[in-house]
Design a protein around this motif. Sequence first.
Motif, short mmCIF file in Angstrom:
data_model
loop_
_atom_site.label_atom_id
_atom_site.label_comp_id
_atom_site.label_asym_id
_atom_site.label_seq_id
_atom_site.Cartn_x
_atom_site.Cartn_y
_atom_site.Cartn_z
N GLU A 39 51.38 -80.09 -45.86
CA GLU A 39 52.32 -79.07 -46.35
C GLU A 39 53.37 -79.70 -47.25
O GLU A 39 54.58 -79.48 -47.10
CB GLU A 39 52.98 -78.33 -45.18
CG GLU A 39 51.97 -77.59 -44.29
CD GLU A 39 52.63 -76.85 -43.14
OE1 GLU A 39 53.83 -77.10 -42.87
OE2 GLU A 39 51.96 -76.01 -42.51
N LEU A 40 52.90 -80.46 -48.22
CA LEU A 40 53.80 -81.16 -49.13
C LEU A 40 54.31 -80.23 -50.21
O LEU A 40 53.61 -79.33 -50.67
CB LEU A 40 53.06 -82.34 -49.78
CG LEU A 40 52.50 -83.41 -48.83
CD1 LEU A 40 51.74 -84.47 -49.63
CD2 LEU A 40 53.61 -84.05 -48.01
N ASP A 41 55.52 -80.50 -50.65
CA ASP A 41 56.13 -79.73 -51.74
C ASP A 41 56.01 -80.52 -53.04
O ASP A 41 56.99 -80.76 -53.74
CB ASP A 41 57.60 -79.43 -51.40
CG ASP A 41 58.22 -78.47 -52.40
OD1 ASP A 41 57.46 -77.70 -53.03
OD2 ASP A 41 59.46 -78.49 -52.57
N THR A 42 54.78 -80.93 -53.33
CA THR A 42 54.52 -81.76 -54.52
C THR A 42 54.36 -80.87 -55.74
O THR A 42 53.64 -79.88 -55.71
CB THR A 42 53.23 -82.59 -54.32
OG1 THR A 42 53.33 -83.32 -53.09
CG2 THR A 42 53.04 -83.55 -55.48
N LYS A 43 55.06 -81.23 -56.82
CA LYS A 43 54.99 -80.44 -58.04
C LYS A 43 53.64 -80.63 -58.71
O LYS A 43 53.24 -81.75 -59.03
CB LYS A 43 56.11 -80.86 -58.99
CG LYS A 43 56.19 -80.00 -60.26
CD LYS A 43 57.35 -80.43 -61.14
CE LYS A 43 57.42 -79.58 -62.41
NZ LYS A 43 58.55 -80.00 -63.28
N VAL A 44 52.93 -79.54 -58.92
CA VAL A 44 51.61 -79.56 -59.55
C VAL A 44 51.68 -78.78 -60.86
O VAL A 44 51.92 -77.57 -60.84
CB VAL A 44 50.53 -78.97 -58.63
CG1 VAL A 44 49.17 -78.99 -59.33
CG2 VAL A 44 50.46 -79.72 -57.31
N ILE A 45 51.50 -79.45 -61.97
CA ILE A 45 51.60 -78.81 -63.28
C ILE A 45 50.32 -78.06 -63.62
O ILE A 45 50.34 -76.94 -64.14
CB ILE A 45 51.90 -79.87 -64.37
CG1 ILE A 45 53.23 -80.56 -64.08
CG2 ILE A 45 51.93 -79.22 -65.76
CD1 ILE A 45 53.56 -81.69 -65.03
N ASP A 46 49.19 -78.66 -63.31
CA ASP A 46 47.87 -78.09 -63.63
C ASP A 46 47.05 -78.03 -62.35
O ASP A 46 46.94 -79.02 -61.62
CB ASP A 46 47.18 -78.95 -64.69
CG ASP A 46 45.90 -78.32 -65.22
OD1 ASP A 46 45.33 -77.46 -64.54
OD2 ASP A 46 45.45 -78.73 -66.31
#
Length: 212
Positions: A39-46
């Motif tokens: 449940e990570l809040d990792t920024k994913v651009i694509d």
Amino acid sequence: MIEVELLNPQNRHNRSSSNGNYYEINPAIKIGDIINYFELDTKVIDQKQLEKCIDISYLLDFFACYQILGNITVPDVEAVIVETMEDRLQEPFSIRKDKCSYDNNYNFKVKDKNNQIEFLVEWNCLEGCYRIRKDLLPYEYFRSPYLLVDFILFQIPTTDTIIFDNEIKPLISDLLRTIKKSSKYNMGLDFFIKRINGVDTPKDMYVDDLPF
């Protein structure tokens, strides 16, 4: 480490069927599966980045080896995710080998008794991908030129010293020099070429200087 490792279905199956003994680990774990599991809040651009795979060996190389207890934290895992999404870390070789752009090639032929075997070698030094095709057989893939050469020598064994010295050695040396020319960085192939040709190792060369 085991939590991340078991996010790969193949690893889960191998672990459950090994009866506690050693089992082969697939180092490729999908980024999307890791983000969902922790449940990570990792920024994913694509969204395509979620289909990429991290190489879990980096977790051991970058973190566990430098901790007394070999601890790996969730932030450590996320750091490898971010580096992989930004292409600063390579995906596992098992994934990368099929995506590589093999923009260099070398073709050679070897006589085996009354038959002639043709080899096609292709590679991309920057991406660390090497492959070889023997006649019309499927490609074999390698992550280094040293493993590639070992495979070639295994495929063309000969007990004839004259043939090995006059035919095989020059072919292998020329292949390695061609690979070296295609690379933009020092691959340490000079020593390997000398070793193939039977040149003695300098007395002041330490083990750490070896290219493998």
